[in-house]
Design an enzyme around this catalytic site. Sequence first.
Site, PDB file in Angstrom:
ATOM      1  N   ASP A 161       0.830  -1.198   0.000  1.00  0.00           N
ATOM      2  CA  ASP A 161       0.000   0.000   0.000  1.00  0.00           C
ATOM      3  C   ASP A 161       0.869   1.255   0.000  1.00  0.00           C
ATOM      4  O   ASP A 161       1.639   1.484   0.925  1.00  0.00           O
ATOM      5  CB  ASP A 161      -0.893  -0.032   1.244  1.00  0.00           C
ATOM      6  CG  ASP A 161      -1.837   1.149   1.280  1.00  0.00           C
ATOM      7  OD1 ASP A 161      -2.595   1.295   0.318  1.00  0.00           O
ATOM      8  OD2 ASP A 161      -1.788   1.922   2.246  1.00  0.00           O
ATOM      9  N   THR A 172      -2.996   5.885  -4.175  1.00  0.00           N
ATOM     10  CA  THR A 172      -1.850   6.546  -3.551  1.00  0.00           C
ATOM     11  C   THR A 172      -0.551   6.262  -4.292  1.00  0.00           C
ATOM     12  O   THR A 172       0.302   7.128  -4.397  1.00  0.00           O
ATOM     13  CB  THR A 172      -1.695   6.089  -2.087  1.00  0.00           C
ATOM     14  OG1 THR A 172      -1.799   4.683  -2.040  1.00  0.00           O
ATOM     15  CG2 THR A 172      -2.784   6.691  -1.234  1.00  0.00           C
ATOM     16  N   THR A 173      -0.409   5.048  -4.801  1.00  0.00           N
ATOM     17  CA  THR A 173       0.803   4.742  -5.555  1.00  0.00           C
ATOM     18  C   THR A 173       0.762   5.469  -6.894  1.00  0.00           C
ATOM     19  O   THR A 173       1.744   6.088  -7.304  1.00  0.00           O
ATOM     20  CB  THR A 173       0.915   3.224  -5.799  1.00  0.00           C
ATOM     21  OG1 THR A 173       0.682   2.550  -4.567  1.00  0.00           O
ATOM     22  CG2 THR A 173       2.278   2.863  -6.330  1.00  0.00           C
ATOM     23  N   ASP A 220      -8.884   0.489   1.630  1.00  0.00           N
ATOM     24  CA  ASP A 220      -8.937   0.991   0.256  1.00  0.00           C
ATOM     25  C   ASP A 220     -10.249   0.598  -0.403  1.00  0.00           C
ATOM     26  O   ASP A 220     -10.897   1.393  -1.080  1.00  0.00           O
ATOM     27  CB  ASP A 220      -7.785   0.409  -0.585  1.00  0.00           C
ATOM     28  CG  ASP A 220      -6.445   1.037  -0.213  1.00  0.00           C
ATOM     29  OD1 ASP A 220      -6.396   1.727   0.821  1.00  0.00           O
ATOM     30  OD2 ASP A 220      -5.473   0.833  -0.952  1.00  0.00           O
TER      31      ASP A 220
HETATM   32  P1  ADP Z   1      -2.802   2.533  -6.029  1.00  0.00           P
HETATM   33  O1  ADP Z   1      -2.180   2.724  -4.674  1.00  0.00           O
HETATM   34  O2  ADP Z   1      -2.436   3.660  -6.945  1.00  0.00           O
HETATM   35  O3  ADP Z   1      -4.247   2.251  -5.981  1.00  0.00           O
HETATM   36  P2  ADP Z   1      -2.488  -0.229  -6.768  1.00  0.00           P
HETATM   37  O4  ADP Z   1      -1.306  -1.046  -6.458  1.00  0.00           O
HETATM   38  O5  ADP Z   1      -3.739  -0.482  -6.047  1.00  0.00           O
HETATM   39  O6  ADP Z   1      -2.055   1.282  -6.638  1.00  0.00           O
HETATM   40  O7  ADP Z   1      -2.743  -0.386  -8.334  1.00  0.00           O
HETATM   41  C1  ADP Z   1      -3.759   0.295  -8.975  1.00  0.00           C
HETATM   42  C2  ADP Z   1      -3.645   0.110 -10.460  1.00  0.00           C
HETATM   43  O8  ADP Z   1      -3.732  -1.269 -10.806  1.00  0.00           O
HETATM   44  C3  ADP Z   1      -4.771   0.824 -11.185  1.00  0.00           C
HETATM   45  O9  ADP Z   1      -4.264   1.550 -12.268  1.00  0.00           O
HETATM   46  C4  ADP Z   1      -5.639  -0.331 -11.643  1.00  0.00           C
HETATM   47  O10 ADP Z   1      -6.358  -0.025 -12.819  1.00  0.00           O
HETATM   48  C5  ADP Z   1      -4.641  -1.407 -11.879  1.00  0.00           C
HETATM   49  N1  ADP Z   1      -5.237  -2.748 -11.888  1.00  0.00           N
HETATM   50  C6  ADP Z   1      -6.028  -3.313 -10.962  1.00  0.00           C
HETATM   51  N2  ADP Z   1      -6.390  -4.566 -11.333  1.00  0.00           N
HETATM   52  C7  ADP Z   1      -5.807  -4.804 -12.534  1.00  0.00           C
HETATM   53  C8  ADP Z   1      -5.768  -5.910 -13.436  1.00  0.00           C
HETATM   54  N3  ADP Z   1      -6.410  -7.040 -13.189  1.00  0.00           N
HETATM   55  N4  ADP Z   1      -5.039  -5.776 -14.561  1.00  0.00           N
HETATM   56  C9  ADP Z   1      -4.373  -4.653 -14.802  1.00  0.00           C
HETATM   57  N5  ADP Z   1      -4.357  -3.584 -13.997  1.00  0.00           N
HETATM   58  C10 ADP Z   1      -5.065  -3.641 -12.881  1.00  0.00           C
HETATM   59 MG    MG Z   2      -5.212   0.594  -5.093  1.00  0.00          MG
END
Ligand code: ADP
Ligand code: MG
Length: 540
Positions: free
Chosen positions: A70, A103-104, A397
């Site tokens: 996270d 957040t990332t 989240d």
């Molecule tokens: P954040 O802290 O920014 O939410 P995450 O590690 O949760 O970071 O990643 C979010 C990103 O991962 C988003 O851009 C989302 O669209 C992408 N994502 C989530 N599930 C999938 C998937 N199955 N395939 C590709 N991208 C995905």
């Molecule tokens: Mg996320």
Amino acid sequence: TARAVSAVTSSGQPVLILKEGTSQTKGKEAQRNNIMAAKIIGEVLKTTLGPRGMDKMLVDTFGDVTITNDGATVVDDMDVQHPAAKMMVEVAKTTDKEVGDGTTSVVVLASSLLDKAEGLIDKNVHPTIIVDGYRMAAEKALEFYDKIAIKVDPLDRVMLGKIALTSVASKLVSEKYLADLTVDAVLQVAQKQGDEYKVDIDDIKVEKKPGESLMQTKLIQGIVLDKEVVHSSMPKRVESAKVALLDCALEIEKTEFDAKINIERPDQMKAFLDEEENMIKDMVERVVKSGANVLVCQKGIDDVAQHFLAKAGVLTVRRAKQSDMEKLAKATGGRVVSSVDSLTKDDLGYAKLVEERKIEEDKWTFIEGCKNPRSVTLLIRGGTQRVVDEADRSLHDSICVVRDVVQKPRVVAGGGAPEAEVASELRKWAEKLSGREQLAALDFAEALESIPLTLAENAGLDPIDILVDLRARHQKGELWSGVDAFSGKVQDMTKLNVYEPLSVKEQIVKSAGEVATMILRIDDVIASSKMKEPSMPPKG
Ligand code: ADP
Ligand code: MG
């Protein structure tokens, strides 16, 4: 290298403007340092993005270990010193507070914006121009996001489930079950206001306890206190509970000064003790007289009071947290009272059932079937402390994204599809800009593509191949083409049910744009000399 802030008069006398030891870094050098520091935060977080992102292991000064994916937690636990890097940490925290997810992404985007800006500065584009170009592009990007967003029904469980699942998917096993639990929790506490729904996530209490497995995580219709019933001969289960909420202690207060009582005869001693007992008995009687059969007290309850309460059959819990007292008041419809003297039956709350239950080695008190059903507890279970901690962060989240959509029912697909689409639209729009702002706007578009690029990289794919494919498809009008991190191909993300709230995307673009431009506008860093360490007392 830093220079001291000073000037020299015509007669050659140095004029010190700031305190000795103050250092100053100016112009391009200052910009470069700031950009570098901010980019490092981006580099660190980058590898955690998306469902195939890696985890970070953080060790604090006490040696405690956190393993997480996270973004907000990672930056929060890193002890960042550099002021520009701190700004990146702030932006991640703000995003977490506002929308709870992304957040990332916000850090990755800001870092990419700064990276591109560095290139422009090298080409002698003035930072002011870059800032202007970025501002215009950010505004346009928001318009494009708004245009492509899909309107949904705020109470559509299936869609909300997809949103929740996308957000937990990168972090947990047993995802579907947990995602659905968060949907239930949010819908339970959602309140209609006019045509819209409002959700206060404080109405969802999260408790965690290692043991059993994630699949045993449950949604409880009420409030769970991690406290046991205070006396063994009290009832452990009360139906149709009338709950008194006290934030004063049920004990004889000790005087703040030393008092002496001279006792000459044994019967005086007895009278004195009896008097104390009577005072406590009186307090308990007032609780009982109010009609309460359950008492939750924020402070202490001494043995004598416990004894009388047990005798009166009042299920009692002591030393509850203040936040729990507030939640209980809201849930049961009762009022927190500060003195037993003023407790009346109107102050009591109601719950269908109050019961002590055993959770592993602890006994917890469950208050269920409250007057106001808009209060729930998510009780997280899982193999180890680390598992429940990470589940807690992911479910946070997930709760947030579901709330985001219930409050603003617009969604986009994920996997970098909207970023690729908006980038493609931004490029077309930037054509019409004149001069150097165009360069900055084009770079903004490219920076947005850092999201699908990073998702691809983290999935072990070739980022260039993916980018070429992605651009071509968006050219052809394939709106939701994104990076499927699992099959490793560019796909229609709506077919994969990967959805995210529009509000998260908006927040990412706004915040990343703001922090990048803020850092770019700094051309002078004046740092005061560090304070001397306070002198330590000699050892031993
Ligand atoms: P954040 O802290 O920014 O939410 P995450 O590690 O949760 O970071 O990643 C979010 C990103 O991962 C988003 O851009 C989302 O669209 C992408 N994502 C989530 N599930 C999938 C998937 N199955 N395939 C590709 N991208 C995905
Ligand atoms: Mg996320």
